[in-house]
Design an enzyme around this catalytic site. Structure first.
Site: not given
Length: 327
Positions: A199, A252
């Protein structure tokens, strides 16, 4: 050795839609899609998110209706994000049995059973008064190790409420191991972990922070989210999460990180997800509203790019709409 023009004419297989479908190398199915949904405590009607046209903060009742609609069109899973009415330094509502996420999970579990996979984001940023993903030290930095105990407690609360998959997104070192141990000790050995393993500290999260009301009140999250410049760091994070017990992993954001998705997919032997984040959604919606691109084609093309890169599941705010288009 292959034939050359004029014997070789690749366009032969592109002549009709039926031929193109027949030889398509990559396919997106409704069951590959995961719909992120926001549920807010203390409101009596859904509230539109201005920076994400078509997305709302749901009431419990409107969430149930939208979840049914997503299940009916074949969406594979829902990812819940909760917005409590009251926040504190510890994010106490995150693991409160009466907290908004736990209430929503019980609603959906009772309504839908196993017809669709129920996932819940596991973090503290939407629940803390300061907006960071963990507990703070006296100096105002995030206390990694103290936060792990909170994450384990949240996982158990979500499991007790009926979640099918927990999804830790805080990027704390050791979070997967702590959550796995907490779940197992509480008897929830069957609950999988979808780890936000890679992330990044991205500029594409702005509209999400409007929707989840979780923007940091000071500083930013570069101290725990990854540097957009790094790929090897992401692969190391993925390896660590799998070694700690992650059953699935996520990259992400998505579009700006398709190279990372591809490298991760080549490296691992667990399911790989990619998150088409709020900024990516908002860009397409804004361009479409200005007549600058074909909205539906752009939606399906971006989803195909995730699958082509190696993602097996795609989190997208268009999940229900895309499922209808794909059907």
């Amino acid at each position: 050795m292959t034939a050359r023009f004029p014997v070789a004419r690749p366009r032969r297989l592109r002549r009709t839609p039926a031929l193109r479908r027949l030889v398509a190398e990559t396919r997106v199915r409704p069951e590959d899609l995961i719909l992120p949904m926001f549920v807010k405590e203390g409101i009596d009607a859904p509230r539109p998110v201005a920076s994400m046209p078509g997305v709302v903060q749901h009431t419990r009742e409107s969430l149930r209706k939208a979840a049914h609609e997503a299940a009916e069109v074949g969406v594979g899973a829902l990812m819940l994000f909760g917005i409590p009415e009251f926040k504190d330094e510890r994010g106490s509502a995150a693991d409160d049995p009466a907290g908004i996420v736990q209430q929503a999970l019980r609603d959906l579990s009772g309504d839908l059973g196993d017809d669709i996979v129920l996932m819940a984001d596991l973090c503290l940023d939407e629940f803390t008064s300061h907006g960071h993903c963990g507990l703070l030290t006296p100096s105002g930095t995030v206390d990694n190790d103290a936060t792990l105990e909170r994450y384990a407690s949240i996982a158990v609360a979500q499991a007790a409420a009926g979640v099918h998959v927990v999804a830790p997104s805080g990027m704390m070192d050791g979070q997967v191991a702590a959550i796995r141990a907490g779940l197992d000790e509480a008897g929830y050995t069957e609950i999988p972990i979808l780890a936000y393993a890679a992330k990044y500290a991205s500029a594409f999260y702005g509209p999400f922070r409007d929707a989840a009301e979780g923007a940091p009140k000071f500083g930013d999250r570069t101290g725990y989210q990854q540097d957009p410049a790094n790929v090897r760091e992401a692969l190391r994070e993925v390896e660590l999460d799998i070694s700690e017990g992650a059953d699935m992993i996520m990259v992400k954001p998505g579009l700006a990180y398709l190279d990372v998705v591809a490298k991760v997919a080549e490296m691992v032997r667990v399911p790989v997800s990619a998150y088409q984040v709020s900024g990516e959604y908002a860009m397409v919606e804004a361009a479409a509203r200005n007549g600058w691109l074909d909205r539906e084609r752009a939606i399906l093309e971006t989803l195909t790019s995730f699958r082509r890169a190696g993602a097996q599941q795609i989190l997208t705010y268009w999940a229900a709409e895309a499922a209808r288009l794909l059907r």
